[in-house]
Design a protein around this motif. Structure first.
Motif, PDB file in Angstrom:
ATOM      1  N   TYR A  34      53.138   7.173  21.630  1.00 34.72           N
ATOM      2  CA  TYR A  34      52.823   5.799  21.243  1.00 34.72           C
ATOM      3  C   TYR A  34      52.565   4.959  22.479  1.00 34.72           C
ATOM      4  CZ  TYR A  34      54.596   7.164  16.695  1.00 34.72           C
ATOM      5  OH  TYR A  34      54.782   7.806  15.496  1.00 34.72           O
ATOM      6  N   ASN A  35      51.554   4.096  22.371  1.00 39.31           N
ATOM      7  CA  ASN A  35      51.241   3.150  23.429  1.00 39.31           C
ATOM      8  C   ASN A  35      51.824   1.797  23.011  1.00 39.31           C
ATOM      9  OD1 ASN A  35      49.964   2.452  25.901  1.00 39.31           O
ATOM     10  ND2 ASN A  35      48.473   1.283  24.690  1.00 39.31           N
ATOM     11  N   VAL A  36      52.893   1.382  23.689  1.00 41.58           N
ATOM     12  CA  VAL A  36      53.561   0.119  23.380  1.00 41.58           C
ATOM     13  C   VAL A  36      52.968  -0.952  24.298  1.00 41.58           C
ATOM     14  CG1 VAL A  36      55.769  -1.100  23.349  1.00 41.58           C
ATOM     15  CG2 VAL A  36      55.660   1.330  22.708  1.00 41.58           C
ATOM     16  N   THR A  37      52.526  -2.049  23.687  1.00 39.66           N
ATOM     17  CA  THR A  37      51.942  -3.149  24.448  1.00 39.66           C
ATOM     18  C   THR A  37      52.862  -4.359  24.380  1.00 39.66           C
ATOM     19  OG1 THR A  37      49.707  -2.369  23.941  1.00 39.66           O
ATOM     20  CG2 THR A  37      49.911  -4.637  24.712  1.00 39.66           C
ATOM     21  N   LEU A  38      53.156  -4.926  25.529  1.00 39.60           N
ATOM     22  CA  LEU A  38      53.936  -6.153  25.642  1.00 39.60           C
ATOM     23  C   LEU A  38      53.010  -7.269  26.086  1.00 39.60           C
ATOM     24  CD1 LEU A  38      56.483  -7.968  26.032  1.00 39.60           C
ATOM     25  CD2 LEU A  38      56.624  -6.997  28.354  1.00 39.60           C
ATOM     26  N   VAL A  82      49.711 -12.546  29.349  1.00 41.69           N
ATOM     27  CA  VAL A  82      49.423 -11.398  30.196  1.00 41.69           C
ATOM     28  C   VAL A  82      50.060 -10.202  29.487  1.00 41.69           C
ATOM     29  CG1 VAL A  82      51.437 -11.681  31.675  1.00 41.69           C
ATOM     30  CG2 VAL A  82      49.417 -10.510  32.561  1.00 41.69           C
ATOM     31  N   SER A  83      49.490  -9.027  29.660  1.00 43.00           N
ATOM     32  CA  SER A  83      50.029  -7.868  28.934  1.00 43.00           C
ATOM     33  C   SER A  83      50.208  -6.668  29.858  1.00 43.00           C
ATOM     34  CB  SER A  83      49.107  -7.487  27.775  1.00 43.00           C
ATOM     35  OG  SER A  83      47.873  -7.000  28.251  1.00 43.00           O
ATOM     36  N   THR A 123      56.839 -24.139  36.918  1.00 41.56           N
ATOM     37  CA  THR A 123      56.655 -25.193  35.920  1.00 41.56           C
ATOM     38  C   THR A 123      56.168 -24.651  34.583  1.00 41.56           C
ATOM     39  OG1 THR A 123      54.406 -25.610  36.699  1.00 41.56           O
ATOM     40  CG2 THR A 123      56.199 -26.928  37.684  1.00 41.56           C
ATOM     41  N   ASP A 124      55.873 -23.371  34.519  1.00 42.49           N
ATOM     42  CA  ASP A 124      55.359 -22.718  33.308  1.00 42.49           C
ATOM     43  C   ASP A 124      56.262 -21.541  32.941  1.00 42.49           C
ATOM     44  OD1 ASP A 124      53.293 -23.556  31.788  1.00 42.49           O
ATOM     45  OD2 ASP A 124      51.736 -22.565  32.956  1.00 42.49           O
ATOM     46  N   PRO A 125      57.480 -21.766  32.480  1.00 44.42           N
ATOM     47  CA  PRO A 125      58.384 -20.643  32.213  1.00 44.42           C
ATOM     48  C   PRO A 125      57.898 -19.769  31.051  1.00 44.42           C
ATOM     49  CG  PRO A 125      59.322 -22.673  31.370  1.00 44.42           C
ATOM     50  CD  PRO A 125      58.066 -23.047  32.112  1.00 44.42           C
ATOM     51  N   LEU A 126      58.386 -18.558  31.046  1.00 42.69           N
ATOM     52  CA  LEU A 126      58.048 -17.639  29.953  1.00 42.69           C
ATOM     53  C   LEU A 126      58.654 -18.170  28.661  1.00 42.69           C
ATOM     54  CD1 LEU A 126      58.606 -14.185  31.694  1.00 42.69           C
ATOM     55  CD2 LEU A 126      56.483 -15.462  31.398  1.00 42.69           C
ATOM     56  N   ALA A 127      57.887 -18.109  27.589  1.00 40.01           N
ATOM     57  CA  ALA A 127      58.336 -18.664  26.315  1.00 40.01           C
ATOM     58  C   ALA A 127      58.602 -17.576  25.270  1.00 40.01           C
ATOM     59  CB  ALA A 127      57.315 -19.658  25.775  1.00 40.01           C
ATOM     60  N   THR A 128      57.692 -16.609  25.158  1.00 43.65           N
ATOM     61  CA  THR A 128      57.865 -15.575  24.135  1.00 43.65           C
ATOM     62  C   THR A 128      57.385 -14.228  24.651  1.00 43.65           C
ATOM     63  OG1 THR A 128      55.704 -16.036  23.148  1.00 43.65           O
ATOM     64  CG2 THR A 128      57.597 -17.163  22.171  1.00 43.65           C
ATOM     65  N   TYR A 129      57.850 -13.214  23.956  1.00 45.22           N
ATOM     66  CA  TYR A 129      57.474 -11.826  24.218  1.00 45.22           C
ATOM     67  C   TYR A 129      56.955 -11.271  22.898  1.00 45.22           C
ATOM     68  CZ  TYR A 129      60.484 -12.705  28.201  1.00 45.22           C
ATOM     69  OH  TYR A 129      61.045 -13.233  29.324  1.00 45.22           O
ATOM     70  N   VAL A 130      55.746 -10.729  22.934  1.00 43.49           N
ATOM     71  CA  VAL A 130      55.151 -10.162  21.723  1.00 43.49           C
ATOM     72  C   VAL A 130      55.004  -8.661  21.948  1.00 43.49           C
ATOM     73  CG1 VAL A 130      53.196 -10.198  20.140  1.00 43.49           C
ATOM     74  CG2 VAL A 130      53.920 -12.324  21.275  1.00 43.49           C
ATOM     75  N   TRP A 131      55.613  -7.901  21.036  1.00 44.16           N
ATOM     76  CA  TRP A 131      55.658  -6.441  21.163  1.00 44.16           C
ATOM     77  C   TRP A 131      54.791  -5.797  20.092  1.00 44.16           C
ATOM     78  CZ3 TRP A 131      58.582  -4.596  25.162  1.00 44.16           C
ATOM     79  CH2 TRP A 131      59.525  -5.464  25.716  1.00 44.16           C
ATOM     80  N   ASP A 132      53.868  -4.954  20.505  1.00 44.86           N
ATOM     81  CA  ASP A 132      53.080  -4.136  19.577  1.00 44.86           C
ATOM     82  C   ASP A 132      53.443  -2.683  19.881  1.00 44.86           C
ATOM     83  OD1 ASP A 132      51.238  -2.640  18.157  1.00 44.86           O
ATOM     84  OD2 ASP A 132      49.546  -3.951  18.640  1.00 44.86           O
ATOM     85  N   PHE A 133      54.130  -2.047  18.927  1.00 46.66           N
ATOM     86  CA  PHE A 133      54.672  -0.708  19.179  1.00 46.66           C
ATOM     87  C   PHE A 133      53.677   0.427  18.941  1.00 46.66           C
ATOM     88  CE2 PHE A 133      58.327  -3.460  18.540  1.00 46.66           C
ATOM     89  CZ  PHE A 133      58.995  -3.203  19.716  1.00 46.66           C
ATOM     90  N   GLY A 134      52.488   0.106  18.466  1.00 46.38           N
ATOM     91  CA  GLY A 134      51.444   1.122  18.340  1.00 46.38           C
ATOM     92  C   GLY A 134      51.682   2.141  17.237  1.00 46.38           C
ATOM     93  N   ASP A 135      52.606   1.836  16.322  1.00 43.04           N
ATOM     94  CA  ASP A 135      52.915   2.788  15.247  1.00 43.04           C
ATOM     95  C   ASP A 135      52.524   2.269  13.869  1.00 43.04           C
ATOM     96  OD1 ASP A 135      54.802   0.811  14.891  1.00 43.04           O
ATOM     97  OD2 ASP A 135      56.539   2.139  15.013  1.00 43.04           O
ATOM     98  N   GLY A 136      51.711   1.214  13.840  1.00 41.77           N
ATOM     99  CA  GLY A 136      51.291   0.659  12.559  1.00 41.77           C
ATOM    100  C   GLY A 136      52.184  -0.464  12.061  1.00 41.77           C
ATOM    101  N   SER A 137      53.320  -0.673  12.706  1.00 40.94           N
ATOM    102  CA  SER A 137      54.186  -1.792  12.305  1.00 40.94           C
ATOM    103  C   SER A 137      53.586  -3.095  12.822  1.00 40.94           C
ATOM    104  CB  SER A 137      55.606  -1.593  12.837  1.00 40.94           C
ATOM    105  OG  SER A 137      55.625  -1.557  14.255  1.00 40.94           O
ATOM    106  N   ASP A 138      53.966  -4.205  12.208  1.00 34.58           N
ATOM    107  CA  ASP A 138      53.477  -5.507  12.649  1.00 34.58           C
ATOM    108  C   ASP A 138      54.024  -5.840  14.037  1.00 34.58           C
ATOM    109  OD1 ASP A 138      52.089  -5.933  10.269  1.00 34.58           O
ATOM    110  OD2 ASP A 138      53.788  -6.948   9.309  1.00 34.58           O
TER     111      ASP A 138
END
Length: 186
Positions: A68-72, A82-83, A34-49
């Motif tokens: 680089y430590n990439v965080t999803l 959740v990440s 009942t709670d489907p995934l809506a968005t994915y937020v990517w932080d690439f760890g390289d200074g980009s937004d």
């Protein structure tokens, strides 16, 4: 739960500066039906937004070599997050297509001023060092060569440009040193 997979073109499981890597989070799962995934937020760890997408795959090119430590962050429809992290190794891509810029003819006694242009990955560091040679002899390690040739002759000028990964590209250029033109005195 969040899950990310990096799709490498290289069998060594590394990426290269300026070459997009694909990141795939399609194995991520919602906490409930009942709670489907809506968005994915990517932080690439390289200074980009951070980048938010409604789809689980994205491509990203890193501007410089490094680890680089990439965080999803996976966000479901009620805003719960959740990440997960993944480490990505990016290797250097050297500069290429060096070109010497300046006049190809000077008069004896006149200083020639030559600079170098080259292609490199956008966002990569500026040249780490340059080595200028005239007829095979090193004459300068400055970014721009200012040089007075000793005699009337044709000289071969070369430059080697090194990036911060110590990879290089070379260019050569012929310059003709001519007799000074006659001058009229007042």
């Amino acid at each position: 739960f969040a899950r990310v997979r990096v799709v490498y073109e290289d069998p060594e499981q590394v990426g290269y500066e300026g070459v997009p890597l694909t990141f795939d989070a399609s194995d991520s799962e919602a906490g409930s039906d009942t709670d489907p995934l809506a968005t994915y937020v990517w932080d690439f760890g390289d200074g980009s937004d951070p980048v938010e997408t409604p789809v689980p795959t994205i491509q990203h090119a890193f501007p410089d070599q490094g680890l680089y430590n990439v965080t999803l962050f996976v966000v479901d429809s009620d805003g719960s997050r959740v990440s997960t992290d993944v480490a990505v190794t990016i290797r250097n891509v050297g500069p290429r297509n060096a070109r010497i810029v300046g006049a190809n003819q000077v008069e004896i006694g006149e200083e020639a001023r030559l600079s170098v242009e080259y292609d490199d990955v956008e966002g990569d560091a500026v040249p780490n060092r340059t080595i200028w040679s005239v007829d095979g002899e090193v004459v300068s390690e400055d970014l721009v060569l200012t040089y007075a040739f000793p005699a009337i002759d044709t000289y071969e000028v070369s430059v080697e440009v090194f990036d911060d990964g110590d990879e290089s590209t070379t260019a050569t250029f012929e310059i003709e040193v001519t007799a000074a033109a006659p001058r009229i005195q007042d």
